[in-house]
Structures are given as structure tokens and as C-alpha cells.
Design a protein around this motif. Structure first.
Motif, PDB file in Angstrom:
ATOM      1  N   TYR A   9      -0.027   5.851  -6.882  1.00  0.00           N
ATOM      2  CA  TYR A   9       1.375   6.291  -6.915  1.00  0.00           C
ATOM      3  C   TYR A   9       2.282   5.252  -6.253  1.00  0.00           C
ATOM      4  N   LEU A  10       1.838   4.700  -5.097  1.00  0.00           N
ATOM      5  CA  LEU A  10       2.660   3.706  -4.393  1.00  0.00           C
ATOM      6  C   LEU A  10       2.892   2.461  -5.237  1.00  0.00           C
ATOM      7  N   ARG A  19       7.876  -0.902   0.826  1.00  0.00           N
ATOM      8  CA  ARG A  19       7.816  -2.218   1.449  1.00  0.00           C
ATOM      9  C   ARG A  19       7.010  -2.128   2.741  1.00  0.00           C
ATOM     10  N   ILE A  20       7.659  -2.062   3.894  1.00  0.00           N
ATOM     11  CA  ILE A  20       6.910  -1.989   5.149  1.00  0.00           C
ATOM     12  C   ILE A  20       6.310  -0.608   5.369  1.00  0.00           C
ATOM     13  N   LEU A  21       6.933   0.425   4.787  1.00  0.00           N
ATOM     14  CA  LEU A  21       6.451   1.802   4.867  1.00  0.00           C
ATOM     15  C   LEU A  21       6.467   2.407   3.472  1.00  0.00           C
ATOM     16  N   PRO A  22       5.635   3.445   3.240  1.00  0.00           N
ATOM     17  CA  PRO A  22       5.656   4.091   1.918  1.00  0.00           C
ATOM     18  C   PRO A  22       7.030   4.647   1.579  1.00  0.00           C
ATOM     19  N   THR A  50       0.411  -6.492   1.679  1.00  0.00           N
ATOM     20  CA  THR A  50       0.669  -5.148   2.187  1.00  0.00           C
ATOM     21  C   THR A  50       1.046  -5.155   3.651  1.00  0.00           C
ATOM     22  N   PHE A  51       0.309  -5.898   4.470  1.00  0.00           N
ATOM     23  CA  PHE A  51       0.468  -5.791   5.919  1.00  0.00           C
ATOM     24  C   PHE A  51       1.111  -7.008   6.568  1.00  0.00           C
ATOM     25  N   GLN A 110       5.099  -6.038   1.511  1.00  0.00           N
ATOM     26  CA  GLN A 110       5.339  -5.728   0.098  1.00  0.00           C
ATOM     27  C   GLN A 110       4.284  -4.693  -0.339  1.00  0.00           C
ATOM     28  N   MET A 111       4.408  -3.496   0.203  1.00  0.00           N
ATOM     29  CA  MET A 111       3.386  -2.489  -0.011  1.00  0.00           C
ATOM     30  C   MET A 111       3.241  -2.117  -1.485  1.00  0.00           C
ATOM     31  N   GLY A 112       4.318  -2.114  -2.226  1.00  0.00           N
ATOM     32  CA  GLY A 112       4.244  -1.776  -3.646  1.00  0.00           C
ATOM     33  C   GLY A 112       3.403  -2.778  -4.418  1.00  0.00           C
ATOM     34  N   ILE A 113       3.618  -4.074  -4.153  1.00  0.00           N
ATOM     35  CA  ILE A 113       2.827  -5.111  -4.818  1.00  0.00           C
ATOM     36  C   ILE A 113       1.380  -5.062  -4.340  1.00  0.00           C
ATOM     37  N   GLY A 114       1.193  -4.827  -3.038  1.00  0.00           N
ATOM     38  CA  GLY A 114      -0.170  -4.701  -2.518  1.00  0.00           C
ATOM     39  C   GLY A 114      -0.910  -3.538  -3.160  1.00  0.00           C
TER      40      GLY A 114
END
Length: 300
Positions: A45-46, A52-55, A264-265, A269-273
Motif C-alpha cells: 500500500y505504501l 517520505r520520512i513517515l508513512p 527508505t531510511f 523516500q519511503m514510497g520509492i523504498g
């Protein structure tokens, strides 16, 4: 005690025997369902959000996947995993089969030698990566030792070379896993009917023909199992790379797992990760699902 009471107690005992194992296993099943499959669904889903830094829960469609496939770092990671995975699987299978055939000759001290071959698998990939990092370091490792013996022109600085560093990952991974593959092939060799081999030898078959036409074809299940295990390990390799090269020099040894962690960390770029993690999951599923389906079909 009446017959009805006896039958009632027997029925309750049967019910308890059926229900008790389910009650005992249900907490573990619930935890696996939540923390494994639940987080897989959450990661998927993410990958469609602007996290980005947080969901975050703002949907952006396929934008993360589009950006992912346009990144040069991802192209390098995919290229590296193809090089690493193909060499890793091929060398482990060839070396594992050769070691298994050697041990199958009923040599002396077979148990001791088999233990030596299997020992690297008992180590964590962090320990393996650290040890091989020291061994391959030109300043303190193999190159320095050989030069101290008088061969001053000897060079082995692959770990510092952008073009050759990925092959140091292959060397370390093969060293750790080839013994495990050897054990799989040895189990397959010990399961082959000796009568068939004796009949072929009586008919005048050479050792080469014996292994090429009879032994190796019967090791197909072992080959398939080794391929699935090694491919799965190659795709998700992370700790060995971090301990050995840290993904460097530059991005020379970047793999999808290190790319996913970095974006991600580190780069927030949490979405890309999450998108890269989903691609990795799909790659593993593309290997595992056909294998499991063929195994279940053969059992039926």
C-alpha cells in the motif's frame, strides 16, 4: 455411570483433542498473520502513496514505480543482482556438486571433511563479510601478505575497484554457501539406487557417462531446490554487502536490498523504498510459486 454420560465425556475428550492444538497454535498464527503478511500488504500500500520520512496515506498511483525505474541507482542495483545471482548460483551448484561427488566416493574422514565444508554456513553473513573484507583489503590482506613474501608486483585490489568489487561479493557468498549446496547434492546422491549404477557399470559405462546420463539427471530435485534457495538468498542479500563493501566503491556493489534500505531510511523516500521492496517480493514469488506448485502437483 450411564452409557449417555460415558459417550458425553468421550465426545468432550475428542472435542478437546481437536481444539487444543488449534488454541495453542492460534497466537503464533495470529502474530505471523499480522507481522508478516499484514506488513507485506502495508508495504504494498505504501508503494502507492507519497510517503517520505513517515508513512503517508496520500495516494499517487504508479508514480513511485515510474520514478523507481528512472533512477540510475536502481538500474545499477538490478544489473548487479543479475551478475551476482547468476555467478553465485552457477558456481555454488558446480562446486557443490563436485564436492558432493568427492565425498560420495567413501573417502576417509568423510564426516570431518563434510563438517569443514559445512562450517561456513554456521557463520552469519556479517561475520563472513567482515572476515573477507580483511582478507581482500590490499593493505592488510592477501595482497599485503604475498608482497611481504617478495612478490612485490602481485595485485589483488578487487574490493577497491568499481569494476571488480561485485565479484568479491560472489567469492564471499560462494565460500559461505557452497557447503550447504554440497550437503543437498550429497543427500541426492545417497538416494540414488545403487543397482542402477552397478548395471550401467556392468554394461561398460565410463564414470563420465555414468554421471552424465544416470546420476546427474536423477539430481533434478536437488538442482531445483538449490536454485530456489540460492536465488532467494541472492535477491534479498543485504548484510553480506554491508559488511564487505558497504555498497561501494560508490554504488558499484549496490543491490536491491541495499537500495531499498538507503531510499527508505537514509534518503527518506519511503514510497520509492516500498516500491523497490514490492519488486523484490514479486521477483522472489516468481521463483517460489512455480516451484511450490510443481512440488504440490507431483505429490498429488
Amino acid at each position: 455411570m450411564s452409557v449417555s454420560e460415558i459417550s458425553g465425556r468421550a465426545g468432550r475428550a475428542d472435542w478437546l483433542r481437536d481444539v487444543l492444538p488449534k488454541l495453542v497454535l492460534s497466537p503464533s498464527f495470529a502474530l505471523v498473520l499480522i507481522f508478516v503478511y499484514g506488513f507485506i500488504v502495508f508495504t504494498f500500500y505504501l508503494s502507492f502513496t507519497d510517503s517520505r520520512i513517515l508513512p503517508s496515506f496520500g495516494l499517487v498511483g504508479w508514480q513511485n514505480y515510474t520514478r523507481l525505474f528512472s533512477l540510475r541507482a536502481w538500474d545499477i542495483a538490478v544489473k548487479n543482482v543479475l551478475i551476482f545471482g547468476s555467478l553465485y548460483i552457477l558456481i555454488c551448484c558446480v562446486l557443490g556438486l563436485a564436492l558432493a561427488i568427492l565425498l560420495d566416493q567413501k573417502i576417509r574422514a568423510e564426516g570431518f571433511i563434510r563438517t569443514i565444508y559445512l562450517y561456513p554456513m554456521a557463520l552469519s553473513f556479517i561475520v563472513t563479510g567482515t572476515a573477507w573484507k580483511w582478507f581482500l583489503d590490499p593493505g592488510i590482506g592477501l595482497e599485503a601478505v604475498v608482497r611481504s613474501w617478495g612478490w612485490t608486483s602481485f595485485e589483488f585490489d578487487w574490493i577497491k575497484s568499481s569494476d571488480m568489487a561485485i565479484y568479491t561479493i560472489v567469492i564471499a557468498a560462494v565460500w559461505q554457501t557452497s557447503g550447504f549446496v554440497m550437503a543437498m547434492f550429497l543427500a541426492g546422491l545417497r538416494g540414488i539406487d545403487n543397482e542402477v549404477m552397478k548395471a550401467a557399470q556392468i554394461d561398460g559405462a565410463s564414470n563420465w557417462a555414468l554421471y552424465r546420463r544416470i546420476v546427474i539427471p536423477q539430481l533434478r530435485p536437488a538442482f531445483m531446490s538449490a536454485f530456489v534457495v540460492l536465488a532467494h538468498m541472492a535477491i534479498k542479500s543485504y548484510d553480506l554487502i554491508i559488511a564487505l563493501t558497504g555498497g561501494g566503491p560508490g554504488t558499484a556493489t549496490e543491490l536491491p536490498a541495499t537500495f531499498m534500505y538507503s531510499y527508505t531510511f537514509t534518503r527518506n523516500q519511503m514510497g520509492i523504498g516500498a516500491a523497490s521492496a514490492t519488486i523484490m517480493l514479486m521477483a522472489i514469488a516468481a521463483i517460489m510459486v512455480p516451484y511450490l506448485w510443481s512440488e504440490l502437483r507431483e505429490k498429488k
